[in-house]
Scaffold this motif. Structure first.
Motif, mmCIF file in Angstrom:
data_model
loop_
_atom_site.group_PDB
_atom_site.id
_atom_site.type_symbol
_atom_site.label_atom_id
_atom_site.label_comp_id
_atom_site.label_asym_id
_atom_site.label_seq_id
_atom_site.Cartn_x
_atom_site.Cartn_y
_atom_site.Cartn_z
ATOM 1 N N LEU A 35 -61.357 -20.098 24.578
ATOM 2 C CA LEU A 35 -60.032 -19.571 24.877
ATOM 3 C C LEU A 35 -60.195 -18.423 25.867
ATOM 4 C CD1 LEU A 35 -58.543 -19.374 21.264
ATOM 5 C CD2 LEU A 35 -58.072 -21.103 23.002
ATOM 6 N N PRO A 36 -59.262 -18.256 26.787
ATOM 7 C CA PRO A 36 -59.361 -17.142 27.725
ATOM 8 C C PRO A 36 -59.137 -15.804 27.021
ATOM 9 C CG PRO A 36 -57.262 -18.272 28.002
ATOM 10 C CD PRO A 36 -58.062 -19.076 27.017
ATOM 11 N N GLU A 37 -59.675 -14.746 27.568
ATOM 12 C CA GLU A 37 -59.515 -13.407 26.980
ATOM 13 C C GLU A 37 -58.039 -13.052 26.816
ATOM 14 O OE1 GLU A 37 -60.448 -10.104 25.056
ATOM 15 O OE2 GLU A 37 -61.956 -11.543 25.690
ATOM 16 N N GLN A 54 -63.398 -27.538 19.355
ATOM 17 C CA GLN A 54 -64.819 -27.231 19.449
ATOM 18 C C GLN A 54 -65.059 -25.745 19.668
ATOM 19 O OE1 GLN A 54 -67.110 -29.779 19.011
ATOM 20 N NE2 GLN A 54 -65.254 -30.927 18.532
ATOM 21 N N LEU A 55 -64.131 -24.900 19.199
ATOM 22 C CA LEU A 55 -64.240 -23.459 19.417
ATOM 23 C C LEU A 55 -65.420 -22.892 18.637
ATOM 24 C CD1 LEU A 55 -60.458 -22.520 19.087
ATOM 25 C CD2 LEU A 55 -61.801 -22.671 21.198
ATOM 26 N N ARG A 56 -66.312 -22.191 19.340
ATOM 27 C CA ARG A 56 -67.468 -21.548 18.713
ATOM 28 C C ARG A 56 -67.227 -20.053 18.500
ATOM 29 N NH1 ARG A 56 -71.659 -25.080 18.677
ATOM 30 N NH2 ARG A 56 -71.558 -26.795 20.160
ATOM 31 N N SER A 57 -66.286 -19.507 19.259
ATOM 32 C CA SER A 57 -65.948 -18.085 19.146
ATOM 33 C C SER A 57 -64.513 -17.896 19.615
ATOM 34 C CB SER A 57 -66.910 -17.233 19.982
ATOM 35 O OG SER A 57 -66.772 -17.549 21.357
ATOM 36 N N LEU A 58 -63.998 -16.712 19.330
ATOM 37 C CA LEU A 58 -62.660 -16.321 19.771
ATOM 38 C C LEU A 58 -62.799 -15.091 20.652
ATOM 39 C CD1 LEU A 58 -60.810 -16.603 16.343
ATOM 40 C CD2 LEU A 58 -60.757 -18.253 18.222
ATOM 41 N N GLU A 60 -62.303 -11.355 22.082
ATOM 42 C CA GLU A 60 -62.117 -10.077 21.389
ATOM 43 C C GLU A 60 -60.633 -9.721 21.304
ATOM 44 O OE1 GLU A 60 -62.971 -6.969 19.086
ATOM 45 O OE2 GLU A 60 -64.466 -8.427 19.736
ATOM 46 N N SER A 61 -59.858 -10.124 22.291
ATOM 47 C CA SER A 61 -58.426 -9.812 22.305
ATOM 48 C C SER A 61 -57.638 -10.573 21.237
ATOM 49 C CB SER A 61 -57.834 -10.146 23.677
ATOM 50 O OG SER A 61 -57.819 -11.558 23.885
ATOM 51 N N PHE A 62 -58.245 -11.544 20.578
ATOM 52 C CA PHE A 62 -57.527 -12.381 19.619
ATOM 53 C C PHE A 62 -56.868 -11.553 18.517
ATOM 54 C CE2 PHE A 62 -56.672 -15.670 16.537
ATOM 55 C CZ PHE A 62 -56.324 -16.750 17.339
ATOM 56 N N GLY A 63 -57.428 -10.432 18.205
ATOM 57 C CA GLY A 63 -56.863 -9.561 17.183
ATOM 58 C C GLY A 63 -55.484 -9.032 17.526
ATOM 59 N N GLN A 64 -55.092 -9.131 18.766
ATOM 60 C CA GLN A 64 -53.763 -8.659 19.181
ATOM 61 C C GLN A 64 -52.686 -9.723 19.012
ATOM 62 O OE1 GLN A 64 -53.496 -5.387 19.931
ATOM 63 N NE2 GLN A 64 -55.654 -5.449 19.373
ATOM 64 N N SER A 79 -68.667 -19.480 14.259
ATOM 65 C CA SER A 79 -69.769 -18.919 13.466
ATOM 66 C C SER A 79 -69.522 -17.448 13.152
ATOM 67 C CB SER A 79 -71.099 -19.097 14.194
ATOM 68 O OG SER A 79 -71.057 -18.468 15.448
ATOM 69 N N SER A 80 -68.587 -16.842 13.860
ATOM 70 C CA SER A 80 -68.216 -15.442 13.616
ATOM 71 C C SER A 80 -66.797 -15.216 14.122
ATOM 72 C CB SER A 80 -69.198 -14.494 14.323
ATOM 73 O OG SER A 80 -69.103 -14.655 15.723
ATOM 74 N N LEU A 81 -66.259 -14.075 13.733
ATOM 75 C CA LEU A 81 -64.943 -13.660 14.210
ATOM 76 C C LEU A 81 -65.100 -12.348 14.962
ATOM 77 C CD1 LEU A 81 -62.835 -14.310 10.983
ATOM 78 C CD2 LEU A 81 -62.985 -15.754 13.016
ATOM 79 N N PRO A 82 -64.260 -12.114 15.965
ATOM 80 C CA PRO A 82 -64.367 -10.838 16.681
ATOM 81 C C PRO A 82 -64.037 -9.657 15.764
ATOM 82 C CG PRO A 82 -62.430 -12.059 17.422
ATOM 83 C CD PRO A 82 -63.188 -12.954 16.491
ATOM 84 N N GLU A 83 -64.625 -8.530 16.028
ATOM 85 C CA GLU A 83 -64.394 -7.319 15.228
ATOM 86 C C GLU A 83 -62.908 -6.980 15.145
ATOM 87 O OE1 GLU A 83 -65.354 -4.595 12.609
ATOM 88 O OE2 GLU A 83 -66.917 -5.796 13.549
ATOM 89 N N SER A 84 -62.158 -7.307 16.195
ATOM 90 C CA SER A 84 -60.722 -6.985 16.246
ATOM 91 C C SER A 84 -59.855 -7.936 15.430
ATOM 92 C CB SER A 84 -60.236 -7.029 17.699
ATOM 93 O OG SER A 84 -60.246 -8.376 18.180
#
Length: 145
Positions: A35-37, A54-58, A60-64, A79-84
């Motif tokens: 996904l784009p930032e 097939q998303l492996r990550s999100l 960092e802006s996803f928290g918004q 495999s992980s989620l962004p800190e945000s």
């Protein structure tokens, strides 16, 4: 970046209200790999479906992101989620099952979910803070592990 997930195709799954608000966006089964930032700027009054991709990550802006309905992220390869991620606002259910999550950021416990949180069928430990419903003060519904 996303072979087979062309822009015209994914735009077909957008639904807007008469006032121009984004009601829902179904991007499930569209072969998305990234996904784009800028994706974190999304606001829906209904569901946001990103399942079965097939998303492996999100980003960092996803928290918004703000999702008035349910947020479907199940059956990806996260495999992980962004800190945000804890900042995301979900009006109904948050489905993260059937991914490859092996841990969650400590801040995740602050995530706001108006319905149920499903973390089942990941690689998370069967013990730890994330297994206790009482550790999620902003979770209205149940916790499924």
């Amino acid at each position: 970046l996303n072979p087979g997930a062309g822009e015209p195709g994914v735009r077909n799954f957008l639904q807007f209200s008469k006032d121009g608000e984004l009601i829902c966006w179904n991007l499930g089964n569209t072969k998305l790999e990234v996904l784009p930032e800028e994706f974190g700027t999304i606001r829906t009054i209904g569901d946001l479906s990103l399942h079965c991709n097939q998303l492996r990550s999100l980003p960092e802006s996803f928290g918004q992101a703000k999702v008035g309905g349910s947020l479907h992220l199940y059956m990806n390869k996260l495999s992980s989620l962004p800190e945000s991620f804890w900042q995301v606002k979900v009006g109904k259910d948050l489905w993260l099952h059937w991914n490859k999550l092996s841990s969650l950021p400590e801040s995740f416990r602050q995530v706001t979910v108006g319905g149920d949180l499903n973390l089942s069928d990941n690689q998370l430990s069967k013990t730890g803070w994330h297994t206790e419903r009482s550790r999620y003060p902003n979770l209205t519904g149940g916790l499924e592990l």
